[in-house]
Design an enzyme around this catalytic site. Structure first.
Site, mmCIF file in Angstrom:
data_model
loop_
_atom_site.group_PDB
_atom_site.id
_atom_site.type_symbol
_atom_site.label_atom_id
_atom_site.label_comp_id
_atom_site.label_asym_id
_atom_site.label_seq_id
_atom_site.Cartn_x
_atom_site.Cartn_y
_atom_site.Cartn_z
ATOM 1 C CD GLU A 1 -2.885 -1.178 0.135
ATOM 2 O OE1 GLU A 1 -3.234 -0.102 -0.383
ATOM 3 O OE2 GLU A 1 -3.329 -2.278 -0.240
ATOM 4 C CD GLU B 1 -4.494 4.230 3.710
ATOM 5 O OE1 GLU B 1 -4.797 3.389 2.835
ATOM 6 O OE2 GLU B 1 -4.825 5.424 3.640
ATOM 7 C CD GLU C 1 -8.303 0.565 -1.150
ATOM 8 O OE1 GLU C 1 -7.109 0.208 -1.251
ATOM 9 O OE2 GLU C 1 -8.674 1.739 -1.318
#
Length: 120
Positions: A30, A71, A78
């Site tokens: 990420e 996050e 995701e």
């Protein structure tokens, strides 16, 4: 009967290992998390260097850490959506957009917190 403390201790070690694996995976996969880690590495020492009250320091640090936490949750969402399949779906897009919005709100909160404490 085995003592529960041994089982609990093993569970704590396993949980710590899984958490470390999660942090490592987020850092590896990420880009946004890597960028936020870099910003955190700058902002957290500044928070401890500034001449502020203990409560203000806690707010500065907590706001930065909160961005990382959200996050990580967004990245998990995701990953789950991507695991389901590559096809476009309204609900998949909505889930990703909502996760992104959560990150944006925590960033705005962090910016506001730092602005109020450090600059005003």
């Amino acid at each position: 009967m085995k003592p529960k403390s041994t089982h609990s201790l093993k569970r704590v070690f396993n949980a710590t290992r899984y958490s470390w694996q999660g942090l490592s995976a987020a850092f590896k996969h990420e880009a946004a998390f890597r960028e936020e880690i870099i910003l955190s590495a700058i902002m957290l020492p500044i928070a401890f260097w500034l001449d502020v009250t203990q409560v203000e320091r806690i707010l500065l640090v907590a706001s930065v850490i909160l961005v990382l936490v959200v996050e990580l949750i967004n990245s998990a969402i995701e990953a789950i959506v991507d695991r389901i399949g590559p096809e476009l779906h309204e609900l998949s897009g909505r889930a990703k957009d909502i996760g992104s919005a959560a990150v944006m709100l925590t960033m705005l909160l962090t910016g506001y917190t730092w602005l109020e404490i450090v600059f005003l």
